[in-house]
Design a protein around this motif. Structure first.
Motif, short mmCIF file in Angstrom:
data_model
loop_
_atom_site.label_atom_id
_atom_site.label_comp_id
_atom_site.label_asym_id
_atom_site.label_seq_id
_atom_site.Cartn_x
_atom_site.Cartn_y
_atom_site.Cartn_z
N LYS A 2 -49.90 -8.15 2.00
CA LYS A 2 -51.51 -8.06 2.69
C LYS A 2 -51.68 -9.20 2.19
O LYS A 2 -52.58 -9.26 1.69
N PRO A 3 -52.05 -10.34 3.59
CA PRO A 3 -52.09 -11.98 3.20
C PRO A 3 -53.75 -12.00 3.84
O PRO A 3 -53.78 -12.52 3.50
N PHE A 4 -54.37 -11.25 4.73
CA PHE A 4 -55.92 -11.88 4.65
C PHE A 4 -56.44 -10.06 4.69
O PHE A 4 -55.72 -9.32 4.66
N SER A 5 -58.14 -10.12 4.80
CA SER A 5 -58.82 -9.01 5.10
C SER A 5 -59.54 -9.09 6.69
O SER A 5 -59.79 -9.47 6.58
N VAL A 6 -59.77 -8.16 7.23
CA VAL A 6 -60.40 -7.69 7.96
C VAL A 6 -61.71 -6.81 7.30
O VAL A 6 -61.60 -5.86 6.94
N CYS A 7 -62.33 -7.45 7.60
CA CYS A 7 -64.12 -7.15 6.71
C CYS A 7 -65.10 -7.22 8.48
O CYS A 7 -65.21 -7.02 9.27
N MET A 8 -65.44 -5.15 8.21
CA MET A 8 -66.45 -5.30 8.76
C MET A 8 -67.50 -4.54 8.59
O MET A 8 -67.91 -3.63 7.51
N ILE A 9 -68.78 -4.67 9.84
CA ILE A 9 -70.26 -4.22 9.06
C ILE A 9 -70.37 -3.34 10.24
O ILE A 9 -70.13 -3.52 11.64
N CYS A 20 -61.74 0.39 17.43
CA CYS A 20 -61.69 -0.57 16.72
C CYS A 20 -60.52 -0.98 15.61
O CYS A 20 -59.61 -1.52 16.00
N LEU A 21 -60.85 0.88 14.48
CA LEU A 21 -60.09 0.48 13.92
C LEU A 21 -58.52 0.82 14.23
O LEU A 21 -57.73 0.51 13.26
N CYS A 83 -67.32 -4.16 15.24
CA CYS A 83 -67.20 -2.43 15.83
C CYS A 83 -67.28 -2.59 16.62
O CYS A 83 -66.04 -1.27 17.23
N ASP A 84 -67.99 -3.28 17.91
CA ASP A 84 -67.24 -2.90 18.95
C ASP A 84 -66.75 -3.61 19.91
O ASP A 84 -66.74 -4.79 21.16
N GLU A 85 -65.78 -4.80 19.48
CA GLU A 85 -64.41 -5.08 19.80
C GLU A 85 -63.06 -4.29 18.99
O GLU A 85 -63.44 -3.98 18.21
N TRP A 86 -62.32 -4.51 19.89
CA TRP A 86 -61.21 -4.05 19.69
C TRP A 86 -59.79 -4.58 19.91
O TRP A 86 -60.17 -5.94 21.00
N VAL A 87 -58.54 -5.12 19.58
CA VAL A 87 -57.92 -6.33 19.46
C VAL A 87 -57.05 -5.31 20.99
O VAL A 87 -56.94 -4.48 21.66
N GLN A 88 -56.90 -6.73 21.82
CA GLN A 88 -55.58 -6.22 23.34
C GLN A 88 -54.64 -7.09 23.24
O GLN A 88 -53.51 -6.69 23.63
N THR A 163 -56.59 -12.21 21.33
CA THR A 163 -57.41 -11.74 21.92
C THR A 163 -58.61 -10.22 21.52
O THR A 163 -57.97 -9.13 21.67
N ILE A 164 -59.40 -10.64 21.87
CA ILE A 164 -60.58 -8.61 21.51
C ILE A 164 -61.27 -8.86 22.89
O ILE A 164 -61.87 -9.86 23.62
N LEU A 165 -61.40 -7.55 22.95
CA LEU A 165 -62.90 -6.95 24.01
C LEU A 165 -63.79 -6.81 23.40
O LEU A 165 -63.84 -5.76 21.88
N HIS A 166 -64.88 -7.06 24.00
CA HIS A 166 -66.21 -7.13 23.02
C HIS A 166 -66.83 -6.09 24.73
O HIS A 166 -67.03 -6.95 24.85
N SER A 167 -67.77 -5.10 23.83
CA SER A 167 -68.66 -3.39 25.15
C SER A 167 -69.54 -3.68 24.76
O SER A 167 -70.57 -2.99 24.45
N GLY A 168 -70.48 -5.08 23.55
CA GLY A 168 -71.61 -4.76 22.96
C GLY A 168 -72.63 -5.05 24.13
O GLY A 168 -73.56 -4.93 24.36
#
Length: 350
Positions: A2-9, A20-21, A83-88, A163-168
């Motif tokens: 587990k080389p890195f942490s994804v941090c979200m608020i 997103c998750l 939270c309003d982003e997700w991986v493409q 690359t992520i998509l963003h619907s904000g």
């Protein structure tokens, strides 16, 4: 590993957070979700996927919440997502290879923003700094927070395969209005504290532009352009583009024509070339406009979807139609596919 942490608020993100998750479930990483006061099912959904779900009392400061999430990560390398982003598209195995190559640099991901611009559905692309070592960076700014070096150093970026998509920028009228009121309140408060920060003027301009208030947007974008900023700065490029669009909306064509003076500096993207084509078209110079639109179609990597394809083809068709070459006009309208404006013009010619 587990080389890195994804941090979200998160706050009241039950509509978005699961998408997103789920999109990062294949990442071999720790997932930290910090909730800032949700009254819906955000926390319950997060607990199904995240390594840790923590609470943070909201104090009208996005950086404070970001830095709290980062401080609770188990690993130094941090990837920030909303939270309003997700991986493409992604290749998370390469993240740490790049991190080892550039240990003190900051990684940029490609973000595709889904939005409505000028009443048309659009996608515009920006590169955002989101992957970094927390020993060297933290967040500053209460709103539209920025990754900032913790000690004096040049901020040098590398691109990560993500690359992520963003619907904000998409939502109900009420949701978007609430978000803009919140953003403008925090931005104006931040501007009082930092009245000489061009980035704040840019973000205020963005808020006004999203409200179709082109007069105020142009005023704030114009303030950004009074600063001596490097041409490679991403938000300066976006300012130049948006300010030009505002001038056209406001029918300030003579001012827009002054963009000829910065052509050599910013004319390396199809977006700027497309804008110049529109400036020439609206100033009554169709042949100059045609040259620019054709040039735009020969370029790659647009920031706004369509500037090097259907949007330029549409204007090329308009010019040929105006010159009486109906058959050529039809062929270019047809190239535009499902673009509504082109479909309507084509229907009138058939």
């Amino acid at each position: 590993m587990k080389p890195f942490s994804v941090c979200m608020i998160a706050k009241n993100e039950e509509k978005n957070i699961e998408r997103c998750l789920k999109s990062i479930q294949d990442f071999d990483c720790e997932i930290i979700v910090v909730d800032t006061g949700s009254t819906d099912k955000t926390k319950e959904i997060a607990q199904q996927y995240a390594t840790k779900v923590l609470e943070f009392d909201w104090i009208n400061d996005f950086s404070a919440a970001r830095n709290f999430s980062i401080s609770n990560a188990s690993y130094d390398w941090i990837l920030i997502l909303d939270c309003d982003e997700w991986v493409q598209e992604s290749n998370s195995e390469e993240f740490m290879q790049l991190a080892r190559t550039y240990p003190t640099y900051i990684g940029r991901l490609k973000r595709k923003n889904l939005t409505y611009m000028d009443s048309e559905k659009q996608v515009y692309i920006d590169m955002v700094e989101r992957f970094f070592n927390r020993r060297y960076y933290h967040y500053e700014g209460s709103i539209h927070e920025q990754v900032t070096p913790s000690s004096p150093r040049d901020l040098i970026a590398f691109d990560i395969p993500l690359t992520i998509l963003h619907s904000g920028y998409v939502g109900t009228k009420e949701e978007l209005e609430d978000k803009r009121i919140r953003n403008m309140t925090l931005l104006m408060q931040e501007l009082e504290r930092n009245p000489d920060d061009p980035y704040l003027y840019f973000q205020i301009g963005q808020e006004y532009y999203c409200m179709d208030d082109y007069e105020n947007a142009a005023s704030y974008y114009g303030k950004v352009l009074t600063y001596d900023l490097p041409p490679t700065m991403e938000y300066l490029r976006m300012t130049v583009q948006a300010y030009g669009n505002c001038l056209l909306h406001l029918d300030r064509i003579e001012e827009a024509l002054q963009y000829e003076q910065i052509y050599d500096t910013f004319g390396n993207t199809p977006d700027f070339i497309f804008l110049m084509g529109r400036i020439y078209y609206l100033s009554g110079q169709p042949l100059k406009a045609l040259t620019e639109f054709i040039k735009a179609t020969s370029m790659n990597d647009p920031h706004a979807e369509g500037t090097n394809t259907y949007l330029s083809w549409y204007y090329i068709a308009l010019i040929y139609e105006r010159m009486g070459d109906v058959e050529t006009a039809k062929s270019f309208y047809q190239k535009c596919g499902d673009f509504d404006a082109a479909k309507k013009r084509l229907a009138n010619l058939l």
